[in-house]
Design a protein around this motif. Sequence first.
Motif, PDB file in Angstrom:
ATOM      1  N   UNK A  18       0.843  -1.211   0.000  1.00 54.56           N
ATOM      2  CA  UNK A  18       0.000   0.000   0.000  1.00 54.56           C
ATOM      3  C   UNK A  18       0.869   1.248   0.000  1.00 54.56           C
ATOM      4  N   UNK A  19       1.986   1.141   0.716  1.00 53.38           N
ATOM      5  CA  UNK A  19       2.932   2.255   0.668  1.00 53.38           C
ATOM      6  C   UNK A  19       3.388   2.497  -0.760  1.00 53.38           C
ATOM      7  N   UNK A  20       3.713   1.378  -1.417  1.00 53.19           N
ATOM      8  CA  UNK A  20       4.195   1.461  -2.788  1.00 53.19           C
ATOM      9  C   UNK A  20       3.124   2.024  -3.718  1.00 53.19           C
ATOM     10  N   UNK A  21       1.900   1.559  -3.516  1.00 50.66           N
ATOM     11  CA  UNK A  21       0.804   2.044  -4.366  1.00 50.66           C
ATOM     12  C   UNK A  21       0.601   3.537  -4.146  1.00 50.66           C
ATOM     13  N   UNK A  22       0.661   3.967  -2.869  1.00 57.27           N
ATOM     14  CA  UNK A  22       0.516   5.406  -2.579  1.00 57.27           C
ATOM     15  C   UNK A  22       1.606   6.198  -3.279  1.00 57.27           C
TER      16      UNK A  22
END
Length: 603
Positions: A18-22
């Motif tokens: 999710x960090x990466x997607x953000x």
Amino acid sequence: MTPIPPDRDGAAPRGGRWTLLGAALGAWAAALPALGLVAGPNPWFMDAPQLFLLLLGAPAAALGALLGSRFRRRSPRVARPLLAFGLGLPFLLAAWPQPAPSGRVKLFVYGIDGATWEVIDGLKGELPALEGLQARGGRAVLRSMEPLFSPLLWTTLASGKAPGEHGIHGFAVQSTDCKVPRFWDIAHSQGLDVGTWKWLVTWPPSRIGAFQIPAWLAPEPDTWPADYSFVKEIELSRRMMRKEVASRRPLLVLAMDGLTHGLRMSTLAEAAEVALLQRLHPDRNRDFYRGQLLRVQMDRDVAIAALHAHPADIFTFTDYATDAIPHRFWRFHEPARFPDTDPALVERWGEAVHDSYRQADAVLADLIAAVGPQARVVVLSDHGHQALEGEALGHLLAPRTERLAARLREAVGPVDVSRLGHKLVVALNGSDPAAQRAGAIALIEALRVERTGEAIFRVEEGPAAAGTLGLAVRNEGLSPASIETDRVAGEPLSAYLTEGEAFSGDHHDRGIWLSAGPGLAQGALPELHILDVTPILLAMVGLPQGADMSGAPPAALWEGPPPELGPAPASYDPVLGERDFAVLPEAVDAVNEEQLRALGYWQ
Ligand SMILES: [Zn+2]
């Protein structure tokens, strides 16, 4: 304790995706407007992808990552490629195909105000565009004429007429004051489209086919077409200077206008840095120097976009930093002539004059690429530049204009008094300039310091234009303390002189000329005179000069026989009636010295 199972590809721990997607979404949020700009109105924007990443892409990705890290669920696999693509996009956009050269320009005139062969020749190997033109074209000294005052000289260059005929003398001048047509008026009347970028005395602008962007004397931001007024609004807003005066539109709105009109990423970043430094840590020399270069950079960006948006047969662009910077930095350029100069400042600013030429050369290269190889290219200057000489040297007294102008008006009727460094030009605007001149000289000779009996102004020798009088400050027996104590014919000396930072660069009368392109000769040309320029420019686009123009193109200009141009009209003066001004404001405040200082031209 149960160990955390690794993700399927083993790279990111729980929530990491999710960090990466953000981060990926953040990178895209920053990159998408750039994509829209480059694919849309401004294919030149992404000229510095690393800057874009530093200022926008990476911070936006970091912010996205921070927000994304708060979600602790599994995420789609697309995040990583999405992030890579979002951050890589600026580099792809930098390779976006840019518009081909406009191909229509027949004649490109590049003005370098104050350019001097001595400086250019001293920079051998560093000015590839100017050296390229010298290798494939003709080179000459372009002899200027007194008084060496830019608004007047650029008007002489553009009209083929001496100041007595064109009527432009001082600084308080508008295009409506010009009594003769200039080459763009003539060319446009013959069906050619012209774009002029900051030729002096073009406010109010007229509709001449492509565009007319007025130069630094314009008191109002009008341009033609009107959507380029942001260029002038930025100048007039004085936000580049320390003194903040409200402009009509907020700077952010002006910058947005710039982004859709060709402003590049590197220019935007430079503007932000200059403005920030100026606010946090003001430095007069640095702010002036960087502000001058920034303005030219901005002009280069928008002029190239304008040329593509509004095709022109004749295109002109003028750089004034090469005059403004030498006026102020010549003492560091040639410190041997100014023994009292601080060596630390020489160390820091010794290259400032050269830098203004290096920039002029780089901009010339960009503009030559933008107009295309079919164009004839002319590079010229209105006068040359040198170290300030003689009695003014080493003194800190500069002339003031207000009181002198008032006394002259009382004595001899309508005059304008304009200041340039230590010199003044008095424009005699009455019906009998000869009588005004005699009266003005009598008054000036009576302005003597009571203590010493010396006059404070010297009337300039040499062939003055009819209708003007040149004055220089005489410093004999004066010191900065004199400002406080001395009196002139019953008035305090401070009414006439002020303690100012002296100019250290001064005009001389040998400008530069280069011409290259189809049919033009290569090698050294005979000396040209500024009155020859309009006849030459007209001939280069196939038009005969007016029989009432005293200059002429030398035969040596052409590679072969001179072109057949048809019969010369007695005069192009009737063209004056065809001028179509884009604006004609009712009441206009003339430009005053305060404004010019704010614009960064005077100290
Ligand atoms: Zn100058």
